[in-house]
Design an enzyme around this catalytic site. Sequence first.
Site, PDB file in Angstrom:
ATOM      1  N   ASP A  19       0.883  -1.175   0.000  1.00 38.97           N
ATOM      2  CA  ASP A  19       0.000   0.000   0.000  1.00 38.97           C
ATOM      3  C   ASP A  19       0.916   1.218   0.000  1.00 38.97           C
ATOM      4  OD1 ASP A  19      -2.355   1.582   0.332  1.00 38.97           O
ATOM      5  OD2 ASP A  19      -2.058   1.647   2.492  1.00 38.97           O
ATOM      6  N   SER A  20       0.313   2.390  -0.005  1.00 34.25           N
ATOM      7  CA  SER A  20       1.137   3.599   0.088  1.00 34.25           C
ATOM      8  C   SER A  20       1.598   3.833   1.525  1.00 34.25           C
ATOM      9  CB  SER A  20       0.323   4.805  -0.378  1.00 34.25           C
ATOM     10  OG  SER A  20      -0.819   4.938   0.445  1.00 34.25           O
ATOM     11  N   GLY A  52      -3.326   8.685  -3.683  1.00 36.89           N
ATOM     12  CA  GLY A  52      -4.654   9.104  -4.121  1.00 36.89           C
ATOM     13  C   GLY A  52      -4.714  10.401  -4.892  1.00 36.89           C
ATOM     14  N   CYS A  82      -4.446  -1.745  -1.704  1.00 35.40           N
ATOM     15  CA  CYS A  82      -4.654  -0.322  -1.963  1.00 35.40           C
ATOM     16  C   CYS A  82      -5.628  -0.178  -3.130  1.00 35.40           C
ATOM     17  CB  CYS A  82      -3.314   0.321  -2.320  1.00 35.40           C
ATOM     18  SG  CYS A  82      -3.450   2.027  -2.850  1.00 35.40           S
ATOM     19  N   ASN A  83      -6.697   0.548  -2.907  1.00 35.54           N
ATOM     20  CA  ASN A  83      -7.697   0.744  -3.966  1.00 35.54           C
ATOM     21  C   ASN A  83      -7.185   1.648  -5.075  1.00 35.54           C
ATOM     22  OD1 ASN A  83     -10.581  -0.255  -2.771  1.00 35.54           O
ATOM     23  ND2 ASN A  83      -9.216   0.423  -1.168  1.00 35.54           N
ATOM     24  N   GLU A 162      -2.754   8.764   7.814  1.00 35.06           N
ATOM     25  CA  GLU A 162      -1.361   8.295   7.814  1.00 35.06           C
ATOM     26  C   GLU A 162      -0.515   9.084   8.820  1.00 35.06           C
ATOM     27  OE1 GLU A 162      -0.214   5.804   5.714  1.00 35.06           O
ATOM     28  OE2 GLU A 162       1.875   5.947   6.345  1.00 35.06           O
ATOM     29  N   CYS A 191     -10.933   2.887   0.340  1.00 32.51           N
ATOM     30  CA  CYS A 191      -9.527   3.267   0.505  1.00 32.51           C
ATOM     31  C   CYS A 191      -9.132   2.541   1.787  1.00 32.51           C
ATOM     32  CB  CYS A 191      -9.390   4.775   0.684  1.00 32.51           C
ATOM     33  SG  CYS A 191      -7.756   5.253   1.309  1.00 32.51           S
ATOM     34  N   THR A 192      -8.063   1.775   1.731  1.00 31.72           N
ATOM     35  CA  THR A 192      -7.759   0.943   2.901  1.00 31.72           C
ATOM     36  C   THR A 192      -7.439   1.781   4.138  1.00 31.72           C
ATOM     37  OG1 THR A 192      -5.548   0.645   1.954  1.00 31.72           O
ATOM     38  CG2 THR A 192      -7.104  -1.170   1.699  1.00 31.72           C
ATOM     39  N   HIS A 193      -6.991   3.017   3.933  1.00 40.08           N
ATOM     40  CA  HIS A 193      -6.754   3.878   5.100  1.00 40.08           C
ATOM     41  C   HIS A 193      -8.065   4.142   5.869  1.00 40.08           C
ATOM     42  CE1 HIS A 193      -2.799   4.621   3.413  1.00 40.08           C
ATOM     43  NE2 HIS A 193      -2.472   5.308   4.483  1.00 40.08           N
TER      44      HIS A 193
HETATM   45  N1  DGL Z   1      -4.715   3.217   0.976  1.00 41.71           N
HETATM   46  C1  DGL Z   1      -4.815   3.651  -0.336  1.00 41.71           C
HETATM   47  C2  DGL Z   1      -6.098   3.232  -1.011  1.00 41.71           C
HETATM   48  O1  DGL Z   1      -6.650   2.217  -0.657  1.00 41.71           O
HETATM   49  C3  DGL Z   1      -4.374   4.998  -0.782  1.00 41.71           C
HETATM   50  C4  DGL Z   1      -4.090   6.091   0.170  1.00 41.71           C
HETATM   51  C5  DGL Z   1      -3.270   7.173  -0.523  1.00 41.71           C
HETATM   52  O2  DGL Z   1      -2.051   6.971  -0.577  1.00 41.71           O
HETATM   53  O3  DGL Z   1      -3.851   8.142  -1.020  1.00 41.71           O
HETATM   54  O4  DGL Z   1      -6.554   3.871  -1.923  1.00 41.71           O
END
Ligand code: DGL
Length: 273
Positions: A19-20, A52, A82-83, A162, A191-193
């Site tokens: 992921d990021s 994102g 990560c989506n 984050e 978004c996994t976050h």
């Molecule tokens: N966690 C990521 C997702 O699922 C992206 C978060 C990001 O870096 O913007 O999209």
Amino acid sequence: MHKYASNCFSNKEPIGIFDSGIGGLIIAKEIKIHMPNETLIYYGDTKNMPYGNKSRDFIIENSMKMVAFFYEKKCKAIVIACNSITSNALEIIKDKFKRKILIFDVINPVIKNNIFLSFKKIGIIATPATIYSNFYEEKIRSYYNHLNIFSLSIPSLALLIEKGTDMKIIKFFLKNYLNRIQSIDAILLACTHYLFLKKEIEHFYHGKVYLIDIPRIVVQEIKNKLEEKGLLCIHPSWNNYNIFYTSSSISNFFEKKVRSLFRNNIFIKRTLI
Ligand code: DGL
């Protein structure tokens, strides 16, 4: 020839998850709950976070580096946790790596799950990169034409999460966006976050909107596939460490999240790829 090509991967080899940043940790944790014998290698591209608000080309270029890293580490499978990466780079990753490594993502298992048949109106909240790719909406519409979909991109929310921003500020920020998505039956935290905000989102909707359980659905799919291919690790390996890499210096918040979710047998390292 790589082992996957010759069909002789050992089930003891690790699963690579990326992921990021911290978002994918929730997926990694769910894997550990349901497949406790698996060894994990995690990569959070924290230096380039947030993905994102990056271009598709940027996302493709940098996610390819992470996949190549896991391939070098001889992972039996990778999970794109990560989506933003899935919706912009999955097809390209598959084109290059599908014969070499088993590839899982966080969108397709959800789309193929019959859960959508139970709802009429759903909300999707995600990063701009995910929403503007149209990946989710197009896929959902091709499977379920009865659904009303409300998509909303929330710029910067992943970054606030984050950075470990105060929850009061995050809640205030989130509320302004969720106010725009009302009268829905279910919501996808795409978004996994955002999975770290499950409770806050449930609370915002007073428990009246169903939160689709993406980690459970995704991990069920991973487990079934690994089992089917004889790649599920069935014996505990006590001396195996789960390694968590970041591309920038390790933030206190990243470390705190890893330690609270995984506790034992972990290494946290910075490595550039
Ligand atoms: N966690 C990521 C997702 O699922 C992206 C978060 C990001 O870096 O913007 O999209």
